[in-house]
Every structure is written in C-alpha cells, then in structure tokens.
Motif scaffolding. Structure first.
Motif, PDB file in Angstrom:
ATOM      1  N   HIS A  85      36.928  45.783  47.244  1.00 52.90           N
ATOM      2  CA  HIS A  85      38.189  45.021  47.129  1.00 52.90           C
ATOM      3  C   HIS A  85      39.382  45.978  46.976  1.00 52.90           C
ATOM      4  CE1 HIS A  85      36.792  40.977  47.267  1.00 52.90           C
ATOM      5  NE2 HIS A  85      36.160  40.964  46.118  1.00 52.90           N
ATOM      6  N   ILE A  98      41.500  40.489  42.103  1.00 54.26           N
ATOM      7  CA  ILE A  98      40.442  39.622  42.629  1.00 54.26           C
ATOM      8  C   ILE A  98      39.347  39.585  41.577  1.00 54.26           C
ATOM      9  CG2 ILE A  98      38.683  39.239  44.412  1.00 54.26           C
ATOM     10  CD1 ILE A  98      40.539  40.635  46.411  1.00 54.26           C
ATOM     11  N   ASP A 100      35.612  38.005  40.427  1.00 54.16           N
ATOM     12  CA  ASP A 100      34.407  37.456  41.052  1.00 54.16           C
ATOM     13  C   ASP A 100      33.543  36.705  40.053  1.00 54.16           C
ATOM     14  OD1 ASP A 100      34.398  38.356  43.886  1.00 54.16           O
ATOM     15  OD2 ASP A 100      34.685  40.296  42.914  1.00 54.16           O
ATOM     16  N   PHE A 103      29.090  36.251  44.000  1.00 49.83           N
ATOM     17  CA  PHE A 103      29.365  36.930  45.265  1.00 49.83           C
ATOM     18  C   PHE A 103      29.033  36.052  46.460  1.00 49.83           C
ATOM     19  CE2 PHE A 103      28.613  40.891  42.627  1.00 49.83           C
ATOM     20  CZ  PHE A 103      29.966  41.127  42.457  1.00 49.83           C
TER      21      PHE A 103
HETATM   22 ZN   LIG Z   1      34.717  39.717  45.418  1.00 52.10          ZN
END
Ligand SMILES: [Zn+2]
Length: 268
Positions: A85, A98, A100, A103
């Motif tokens: 990223h 970003i 997570d 995934f």
């Molecule tokens: Zn990600």
C-alpha cells in the motif's frame, strides 16, 4: 488488474527486495526489512479478532502497523501487504491511510497489495529455483504436505499462502491443491514444520510489542504541548505496559483539552 499493472507491481516488489539485499529465497525478518525500506514499523497484539494492520502517512512519517496476535506467517504477509500500500497507493497529496480489517479483495487497491505481497515474499523465479534445486524437480503429482512445509520454511510464509501462490503461478493444479489441503488438515502445518525441522514459530502468534521510542517521545511531546489529553497519553503508553507516572511529563492543571486522533486509538 491488467498485465501492464501486474508487471509494474512485480518490478516494484523486486526493487524492494533489492533495496533490502534479499538474495535468499525468503525474508528472514520482514519487520527489519520494512524499517529498512523507510517505514516506522509498529507491532502490537490487539487481539485475534481485531483488524490486521494499516499503512499510514502521518506528519511526513510513513508507518506500518501490524497486529501481532495473528499467527506469525500471517503477520509477515500483513506487513508485506502494508508495504505494498505504501509503495503503490499512499502519498502525501492523496490517500494517507489504508486500514485492513481483512485481506479480501474488495477493491482494486486490495488486489494490488495482495499481488505485491505475493511477489515480494515469493517471487516466481525464486520458487522455480527452490523446486529445481531443493525439491530436485520432484514430480508434482507426488508432492505431499512436507514439500509445502519446506517451501513455507524457505520463504517464511503460511501453508495456505504457499498453496495460493503455487496455484496462481500454475505450478499446481486444483486436484493437487485439494490433496495438499487435506494433507494439511490431517497433520497441521505446525507438525509438518517440526518434522522437517522448520520454524514452528510461523504457526503461532508472536504477540510482539514493538513500538518505536520515537513514537513514545512523539506522544509525550504532544501531551506536554497540550495537544492530547492525559487519557490518550495513558492509552498510548499502555500499549507498551507503561503508565504516565513512568515517563517524564509536564503535568498541567487544565484537564482534557481537545485531542487530535491518537495514532492507535484512532484506528479502533
Ligand atoms: Zn489492504
């Protein structure tokens, strides 16, 4: 993801390996490598049910956070994904965060970060080399769980990721994958690894707490400059089992000013 983009990402991942001087099959220490690539790398066990990690640009500093409650091989993938990223998606003028939760490939950015992680951790030519030199080009049809465990150990990745990658590279077909999945279910990756003297650590959560001292200094400075309230300071210090009385702070009489989002709290 089109072919051109795939190649761009492959080159980027290859450059990252080069920048970290990785000549072996896999990364010995992806966390150290992440620092070397310029990312402040924070590890903390926030619970197996919590989010996996995030990539963040904050005050021109680039941060990779990973949840060390995950089994180590998954945490390694997680860091590789966040590095992806950073290298592919984040910049000061655009996206700066970003996070997570998982995934699953819900959008193009996630597909790309997963692809980057796969290329970084398991480059095609390294897998081919391993199969040729270490597995002596053994006939695919006779592969068993131990062969996967050997690849897993060489590349420091999870059993499942190994299967996914070998399938994506068309090295293994669906029928073999099914058989190897069953092999794993029967013996579990951890036992397979101990049979070959591999690292069973890969199958356990490390629960490591690695928070850079600069980050703690940054939190303390922000507190002293009245940018964050004491409870935020306490929460941040608590991440490394410290409390405000353990550190050098200037206590003020005004309570609870407006706080900026604390790095970790803000992610909840
Ligand atoms: Zn990600």
């Amino acid at each position: 993801m089109n072919k051109n983009r795939q190649i761009t990402i492959e080159i980027n991942a290859e450059n990252a390996r080069h920048e970290c001087n990785i000549t072996d099959y896999g990364f010995k220490d992806i966390f150290e490598a992440s620092e070397k690539l310029g990312y402040r790398t924070i590890r903390y066990p926030i619970g197996a049910e919590a989010f996996l990690g995030f990539a963040l640009i904050r005050d021109s500093e680039r941060i990779v956070f990973s949840n060390s409650s995950l089994i180590l091989s998954r945490e390694i993938f997680s860091v590789a994904h966040e590095i992806g990223h950073h290298r592919l998606h984040l910049n000061e003028q655009g996206i700066t965060l970003i996070k997570d939760d998982d995934f699953t490939e819900r959008d193009e950015l996630e597909v790309e970060a997963n692809y980057f992680a796969a290329c970084l951790l398991m480059p095609m030519e390294k897998i081919e080399k391993f199969i040729r030199l270490e597995l002596k080009d053994k006939d695919i049809a006779s592969w068993d769980g131990l062969d996967i465990a050997r690849i897993q150990t060489a590349f420091n990745v999870s059993y499942d990721m190994t299967l996914i990658r070998l399938k994506a590279l068309s090295i293994l077909n669906d029928a073999i994958i099914e058989k190897l999945k069953n092999d794993k279910i029967e013996k579990t990756a951890s036992k397979l690894l101990s049979v070959i003297g591999g690292s069973t650590k890969l199958c356990k959560a490390s629960e490591v707490k690695k928070v850079p001292t600069e980050y703690l200094e940054w939190v303390i400075t922000n507190y002293n400059e009245k940018l964050i309230p004491k409870k935020t300071l306490a929460a941040a210090l608590n991440y490394v089992d410290l409390c405000p009385s353990d550190v050098n702070i200037t206590d003020s009489l005004d309570e609870e000013e407006d706080s900026i989002d604390d790095l970790l709290r803000g992610m909840d």
